[in-house]
Design a protein around this motif. Structure first.
Motif, PDB file in Angstrom:
ATOM      1  N   ALA A   1      63.368  21.404 -26.197  1.00 24.15           N
ATOM      2  CA  ALA A   1      61.910  21.488 -26.174  1.00 24.15           C
ATOM      3  C   ALA A   1      61.497  22.211 -24.899  1.00 24.15           C
ATOM      4  CB  ALA A   1      61.279  20.099 -26.229  1.00 24.15           C
ATOM      5  N   ASN A   2      60.360  22.882 -24.965  1.00 30.68           N
ATOM      6  CA  ASN A   2      59.899  23.645 -23.815  1.00 30.68           C
ATOM      7  C   ASN A   2      58.391  23.831 -23.917  1.00 30.68           C
ATOM      8  OD1 ASN A   2      60.119  25.262 -21.457  1.00 30.68           O
ATOM      9  ND2 ASN A   2      60.108  27.116 -22.698  1.00 30.68           N
ATOM     10  N   GLY A   3      57.716  23.745 -22.805  1.00 32.24           N
ATOM     11  CA  GLY A   3      56.307  24.096 -22.718  1.00 32.24           C
ATOM     12  C   GLY A   3      56.174  25.233 -21.724  1.00 32.24           C
ATOM     13  N   VAL A   4      55.379  26.229 -22.082  1.00 31.40           N
ATOM     14  CA  VAL A   4      55.244  27.388 -21.193  1.00 31.40           C
ATOM     15  C   VAL A   4      53.792  27.856 -21.186  1.00 31.40           C
ATOM     16  CG1 VAL A   4      55.919  29.012 -23.018  1.00 31.40           C
ATOM     17  CG2 VAL A   4      56.147  29.690 -20.643  1.00 31.40           C
ATOM     18  N   THR A   5      53.270  28.111 -19.986  1.00 30.49           N
ATOM     19  CA  THR A   5      51.893  28.579 -19.865  1.00 30.49           C
ATOM     20  C   THR A   5      51.792  30.093 -19.930  1.00 30.49           C
ATOM     21  OG1 THR A   5      52.036  28.741 -17.463  1.00 30.49           O
ATOM     22  CG2 THR A   5      51.253  26.634 -18.399  1.00 30.49           C
ATOM     23  N   GLY A   6      52.899  30.784 -19.676  1.00 27.97           N
ATOM     24  CA  GLY A   6      52.833  32.235 -19.566  1.00 27.97           C
ATOM     25  C   GLY A   6      52.335  32.641 -18.193  1.00 27.97           C
ATOM     26  N   THR A   7      52.432  33.937 -17.891  1.00 27.73           N
ATOM     27  CA  THR A   7      51.991  34.453 -16.598  1.00 27.73           C
ATOM     28  C   THR A   7      50.726  35.291 -16.741  1.00 27.73           C
ATOM     29  OG1 THR A   7      54.287  34.531 -15.871  1.00 27.73           O
ATOM     30  CG2 THR A   7      52.708  35.823 -14.601  1.00 27.73           C
ATOM     31  N   ALA A   8      50.746  36.220 -17.680  1.00 25.87           N
ATOM     32  CA  ALA A   8      49.616  37.127 -17.894  1.00 25.87           C
ATOM     33  C   ALA A   8      48.756  36.644 -19.064  1.00 25.87           C
ATOM     34  CB  ALA A   8      50.131  38.531 -18.183  1.00 25.87           C
ATOM     35  N   ARG A   9      47.564  37.159 -19.141  1.00 27.27           N
ATOM     36  CA  ARG A   9      46.637  36.782 -20.208  1.00 27.27           C
ATOM     37  C   ARG A   9      47.238  37.001 -21.597  1.00 27.27           C
ATOM     38  NH1 ARG A   9      41.287  35.629 -20.508  1.00 27.27           N
ATOM     39  NH2 ARG A   9      40.967  36.050 -18.317  1.00 27.27           N
ATOM     40  N   THR A  10      48.109  37.969 -21.757  1.00 30.47           N
ATOM     41  CA  THR A  10      48.711  38.264 -23.061  1.00 30.47           C
ATOM     42  C   THR A  10      49.976  37.458 -23.333  1.00 30.47           C
ATOM     43  OG1 THR A  10      49.886  40.123 -22.068  1.00 30.47           O
ATOM     44  CG2 THR A  10      47.777  40.603 -23.152  1.00 30.47           C
ATOM     45  N   ASP A  11      50.416  36.651 -22.379  1.00 35.40           N
ATOM     46  CA  ASP A  11      51.614  35.826 -22.574  1.00 35.40           C
ATOM     47  C   ASP A  11      51.295  34.609 -23.438  1.00 35.40           C
ATOM     48  OD1 ASP A  11      53.022  37.516 -20.952  1.00 35.40           O
ATOM     49  OD2 ASP A  11      52.962  36.219 -19.188  1.00 35.40           O
ATOM     50  N   ALA A  12      52.315  34.071 -24.050  1.00 32.06           N
ATOM     51  CA  ALA A  12      52.151  32.879 -24.888  1.00 32.06           C
ATOM     52  C   ALA A  12      51.906  31.643 -24.045  1.00 32.06           C
ATOM     53  CB  ALA A  12      53.397  32.677 -25.739  1.00 32.06           C
ATOM     54  N   ASN A  13      51.039  30.798 -24.519  1.00 27.68           N
ATOM     55  CA  ASN A  13      50.807  29.464 -23.983  1.00 27.68           C
ATOM     56  C   ASN A  13      51.180  28.555 -25.151  1.00 27.68           C
ATOM     57  OD1 ASN A  13      49.061  26.954 -23.843  1.00 27.68           O
ATOM     58  ND2 ASN A  13      48.674  27.816 -21.820  1.00 27.68           N
ATOM     59  N   GLN A  14      52.321  27.844 -25.048  1.00 24.47           N
ATOM     60  CA  GLN A  14      52.853  27.187 -26.242  1.00 24.47           C
ATOM     61  C   GLN A  14      53.888  26.125 -25.918  1.00 24.47           C
ATOM     62  OE1 GLN A  14      54.505  30.721 -27.922  1.00 24.47           O
ATOM     63  NE2 GLN A  14      56.479  30.463 -26.927  1.00 24.47           N
ATOM     64  N   TYR A  15      54.208  25.364 -26.957  1.00 23.65           N
ATOM     65  CA  TYR A  15      55.348  24.457 -26.952  1.00 23.65           C
ATOM     66  C   TYR A  15      56.347  24.970 -27.977  1.00 23.65           C
ATOM     67  CZ  TYR A  15      52.635  20.874 -24.483  1.00 23.65           C
ATOM     68  OH  TYR A  15      51.907  20.177 -23.559  1.00 23.65           O
ATOM     69  N   ASP A  16      57.621  24.859 -27.657  1.00 20.08           N
ATOM     70  CA  ASP A  16      58.697  25.159 -28.593  1.00 20.08           C
ATOM     71  C   ASP A  16      59.551  23.906 -28.727  1.00 20.08           C
ATOM     72  OD1 ASP A  16      58.340  28.067 -29.012  1.00 20.08           O
ATOM     73  OD2 ASP A  16      58.808  28.173 -26.871  1.00 20.08           O
ATOM     74  N   MET A  17      60.034  23.646 -29.933  1.00 16.20           N
ATOM     75  CA  MET A  17      60.908  22.498 -30.149  1.00 16.20           C
ATOM     76  C   MET A  17      61.945  22.870 -31.190  1.00 16.20           C
ATOM     77  SD  MET A  17      60.133  18.603 -31.195  1.00 16.20           S
ATOM     78  CE  MET A  17      60.115  18.126 -29.481  1.00 16.20           C
ATOM     79  N   VAL A  18      63.159  22.341 -31.019  1.00 17.07           N
ATOM     80  CA  VAL A  18      64.236  22.537 -31.989  1.00 17.07           C
ATOM     81  C   VAL A  18      64.703  21.166 -32.468  1.00 17.07           C
ATOM     82  CG1 VAL A  18      66.542  23.471 -32.410  1.00 17.07           C
ATOM     83  CG2 VAL A  18      64.976  24.672 -30.854  1.00 17.07           C
ATOM     84  N   LEU A  19      64.708  20.981 -33.800  1.00 22.57           N
ATOM     85  CA  LEU A  19      65.336  19.806 -34.408  1.00 22.57           C
ATOM     86  C   LEU A  19      66.691  20.248 -34.925  1.00 22.57           C
ATOM     87  CD1 LEU A  19      62.493  18.187 -36.571  1.00 22.57           C
ATOM     88  CD2 LEU A  19      63.291  17.499 -34.309  1.00 22.57           C
TER      89      LEU A  19
END
Length: 175
Positions: A135-153
């Motif tokens: 699992a990972n949460g990432v805010t991104g750096t630039a305005r065009t970057d993803a702000n998201q959570y990723d998860m693997v089951l």
């Protein structure tokens, strides 16, 4: 020398379009799925305990996938399929964080709805459960970057994911 013979039927050339990706993942606690009925290699019924349900996790197109590589060792006589369901949830929020935290701690049965509208169950109650492996949460750096959570089951089974008939989904999903 003896050989393991199989009944083969061949595969015709597929002429219909096939789309990659997944639309949604339906997840239930492992203990809430008490049985599945398989007819002609398709799951036709799913029995749930005490009116329990699967919960739908919707995904944006082109963000998530399921892969199921097979591992085999002829010398040891072993063969199994490891299925990874990679899910991407855009925009970090407290509600998503809380839900994903619950997913990191449990054991589950999952059903994947692919982009072609077909449902697949990687592990059944007769197999081992699926659980979060990353699992990972990432805010991104630039305005065009993803702000998201990723998860693997991830789960392991002695078979590739089994198709689930659409009719089997009718009464098992929370509304």
């Amino acid at each position: 020398m003896a050989y393991c013979s199989q009944i083969l039927a061949g595969l015709a050339l597929e002429c219909e379009a096939s789309q990659g990706g997944i639309r949604a993942v339906y997840i239930a606690n492992f203990g809430d799925v008490t049985a599945v009925t398989e007819t002609d290699n398709i799951i036709t019924a799913i029995t749930m305990a005490d009116a329990k349900k699967f919960y739908r996790y919707q995904l944006r197109k082109n963000t998530s996938n399921m892969e199921s590589p097979m591992t085999k060792d002829d010398t040891a006589g072993t063969k199994f399929w490891t299925t990874n369901i990679s899910m991407n949830f855009g925009r970090m929020t407290t509600a998503k964080r809380v839900e994903l935290e619950a997913l990191t701690s449990g054991q589950f049965i999952a059903i994947v709805e692919d982009a072609n509208g077909t449902f697949w169950m990687p592990s059944t109650p007769d197999d081992d459960y699926m659980a979060a492996s990353a699992a990972n949460g990432v805010t991104g750096t630039a305005r065009t970057d993803a702000n998201q959570y990723d998860m693997v089951l991830t789960g392991e089974a002695t078979h590739a994911p089994i198709e689930v008939a659409k009719a089997a989904m009718a009464d098992i999903v929370a509304q």
